[in-house]
Enzyme design. Structure first.
Site, PDB file in Angstrom:
ATOM      1  N   TYR A 409      42.631  34.686  39.257  1.00  0.00           N
ATOM      2  CA  TYR A 409      42.469  35.519  39.989  1.00  0.00           C
ATOM      3  C   TYR A 409      41.273  36.119  40.030  1.00  0.00           C
ATOM      4  CZ  TYR A 409      46.495  38.453  40.348  1.00  0.00           C
ATOM      5  OH  TYR A 409      47.303  39.204  40.591  1.00  0.00           O
ATOM      6  N   GLU A 410      40.680  36.727  41.173  1.00  0.00           N
ATOM      7  CA  GLU A 410      39.363  37.481  41.640  1.00  0.00           C
ATOM      8  C   GLU A 410      38.289  37.023  40.744  1.00  0.00           C
ATOM      9  OE1 GLU A 410      39.944  40.380  43.540  1.00  0.00           O
ATOM     10  OE2 GLU A 410      42.078  40.246  43.945  1.00  0.00           O
TER      11      GLU A 410
END
Ligand SMILES: Cc1cc2nc3c(=O)[nH]c(=O)nc-3n(C[C@H](O)[C@H](O)[C@H](O)COP(=O)(O)OP(=O)(O)OC[C@H]3O[C@@H](n4cnc5c(N)ncnc54)[C@H](O)[C@@H]3O)c2cc1C
Length: 602
Positions: A409-410
């Site tokens: 994620y990110e």
């Protein structure tokens, strides 16, 4: 100094590649102020009391526990550290906000994710892009933990290609509200949040638009079941469905068509904070691992006495020390930029946005490097525990599973690797940082006669800093030649970009470790920093090896004939040690300290 002079003097994002940084110019964890240390200790005390003892409970999908801890964190002010006082936050500086994120995240990835999603991508878009009314209405509730936020960008068909979402926002005939329809997935905090930051497309706009959507289940909002995940078991992750959800026009965030920019800028902050969020988890893993290694006896010997275990402990400590050095170095650079912008009249909002955006390259570098370090650290943690490491009754098993999400994620690590190099090339083209001059100088050096003088390396870590200078030449040589060969089609050459990104990442991380050790040795005496110096040297050695491998891979793939030969000779010259460090001794020095302290204490 006047603001413009300061601006010229201050390092820019990505500029570390063409500029020598002095040890006294970097901020290190040893530079925390008394106030910052107090904050760190109170967050740590909170986690030791409220989170760490319940580590097993977090593996039982106890979402209510995560919500309860988040509420308590809110009562103590930890959720509002980055929020200005006028919106009921603590208005702390950027470094302090990193510190809180670091120490609150160490015990379980479930709290790390809930905290990151709420304070970062769930709150920041309003703080940074909201109107005064929006900020007054929502931010105080979010800063105190009365309400929680979530961020709805990803869709089944739009992950890394985040601007391709199909969620629609249609303006009502009376022009008073939008009706949002679409499906979002992987939404952290969805189960217990009160507002969503939702990205949707208006008509056939090129870009998506951001909206603040209150979670009213009577208003066309429904949630999928909790996802069954590999790790972060008590982090709520659900799909969110919007079916003609009415959102007042005044809840449009920023500008129409401006959502992609909001999403990306929120992610810049998210990335550096994610790196910070991996640090205390590494410290805790080392702490558990060394305690176990000191206690566990095999062949009538504590296993910590074995070189094989010492090697692991030394590498784990070195990666952690390096991650800390790089995270807080970049955080202070960002903070200084923010302050400079404020001095020159920017609002808090504008200053923070531009300050972080300036260092987007470093944010991506840190996200990739530290998320991979924690994966290695937890993996070796399991290995040190042997069979017990594979058991869910020990802290390693969940730490390893929790660590895995950080690479996804990110922005996945592939996307962040490519972004870091892509942004560097853009900065060069825009003339924000002069890469062309230094790249040409490296080219000239390659065709010139090399110096056969032996440099004077009597000053502490001077050979290491000289090596960093040479490694920067490798990056300029490889990426300069690749850019010349492929021009605007360079972005299609993903494997080359990934190799360049690895070179870039290794340089930043190794330089940060060396500068941290040198600064502290200068201030406190070399004797006090023997182990830290060993860690900096060990990190550099790994960086040189990796850069050698990646640069060679790139050169033999895109250059041919004499050009290839010349670049390979350059690579040899630019990765040459005059005096090799004794790697086994370095690891011994580091491990002995960790074993003696029975924890990670740097
Ligand atoms: C537990 C969890 C929590 C999450 N929380 C949130 C949240 O709160 N809000 C939110 O909006 N999203 C959230 N996400 C979504 C997350 O951000 C995405 O999963 C991530 O961005 C990757 O998108 P994807 O899963 O669609 O993978 P894809 O984009 O399909 O990628 C699959 C693979 O292809 C690679 N790839 C994709 N495009 C390229 C390219 N151009 N070049 C080279 N390689 C490429 C990727 O690196 C990856 O290895 C969460 C995800 C998880 C698992």
């Amino acid at each position: 100094m006047k603001t413009t002079e300061k601006q010229n003097d201050m390092i820019r994002g990505g500029q570390f590649i063409v500029r020598d940084t002095k040890a006294e110019d970097v901020f290190t964890p040893e530079d925390f102020s008394e106030e910052q240390k107090m904050m760190r200790d109170s967050v740590k005390e909170f986690v030791d009391r409220e989170v760490w003892p319940k580590k097993e409970e977090f593996e039982k999908k106890n979402y209510a526990l995560t919500e309860e801890i988040m509420r308590k964190a809110g009562e103590l002010g930890f959720l509002g550290v980055a929020v200005p006082e006028e919106y009921d936050g603590l208005g702390m500086d950027f470094v302090s906000t990193m510190l809180v994120c670091d120490y609150i995240s160490g015990a379980t990835g479930s709290i790390a994710t809930a905290f990151g999603a709420h304070t970062g991508i769930g709150t920041l878009p309003i703080l940074l892009y909201g109107t005064e009314e929006q900020k007054k209405k929502y931010v105080p509730k979010l800063a105190t933990g009365e309400w929680f936020g979530a961020y709805c960008l990803t869709e089944p068909g739009a992950g890394s290609d985040a601007n391709s979402g199909k969620t629609k926002a249609v303006l009502s005939e009376d022009g008073k509200h939008y009706k949002i329809s679409g499906q979002k997935m992987w939404i952290s905090n969805a189960g217990f949040c009160d507002i969503f930051i939702v990205f949707a497309r208006i008509e056939d706009d090129k870009n998506i638009t951001g909206f603040i959507v209150e979670k009213d289940l009577e208003n066309g909002i429904s949630l999928g079941d909790e996802e069954k995940k590999l790790g972060i078991h008590s982090s709520s992750t659900r799909q969110v469905f919007f079916n003609e959800t009415k959102v007042p026009v005044e809840n449009l965030l920023g500008e129409r068509n401006g959502g992609f920019k909001i999403a990306m800028n929120a992610l810049n902050v998210g990335r550096i904070k994610l790196a910070a969020a991996c640090l205390d988890a590494q410290r805790r893993v080392i702490d558990s691992a060394v305690k176990y290694a000191n206690d566990r006896v095999q062949f009538n010997t504590p296993i910590s006495k074995f070189g094989a275990i010492q090697q692991k402990l030394a590498e784990m400590a070195t990666a952690t020390y390096t991650g800390e050095a790089a995270c807080y170095r970049a955080a202070k650079n960002i903070e200084d930029r923010i302050n400079l912008r404020k001095e020159s009249g920017n609002s808090h909002q504008e200053a923070e946005l531009k300050g972080v955006e300036e260092f987007a390259i470093e944010c991506s570098i840190l996200k990739v490097a530290v998320s991979e370090d924690i994966q290695n650290c937890t993996d070796e943690g399991i290995q040190i525990y042997g069979g017990m490491g594979f058991s869910a009754d020990t802290p390693m098993e969940s730490a390893w599973r929790d660590a895995r999400i950080s690479r996804i994620y990110e922005g996945t690590n592939e996307i962040n690797r490519m972004l870091s190099v892509g942004m560097l090339v853009k900065k060069a083209m825009k003339g924000h940082v002069d890469f062309m001059g230094p790249a040409q100088a490296v080219k000239d050096e390659l065709t010139g006669i090399p110096s056969f003088d032996t440099p004077d390396f009597s000053e502490l870590l001077s050979e290491e800093l000289d090596m960093i200078k040479k490694l920067k030449k490798v990056l300029l040589m490889v990426s300069g030649a690749a850019a010349q060969k492929y021009g605007t089609e360079l972005e299609e050459q993903q494997q080359l970009l990934l190799a360049s990104a690895d070179i870039l990442i290794e340089i930043y991380m190794a330089e940060s470790a060396i500068l941290r050790a040198k600064k502290n040795a200068n201030a406190k005496g070399e004797d006090t920093q023997k182990v830290q110096i060993a860690m900096a040297q060990l990190k550099l050695y790994h960086a040189v090896e990796k850069i050698n491998e990646k640069a060679k891979e790139a050169i033999i793939s895109f250059a041919e004939g004499d050009e290839q030969k010349m670049m390979l000779m350059g690579l040899k010259r630019f990765t040459k040690y005059y005096n090799y460090p004794n790697i086994i001794n370095l690891r011994k020095t580091i491990a002995e300290r960790v074993i003696e302290d029975n924890t990670y204490k740097f």
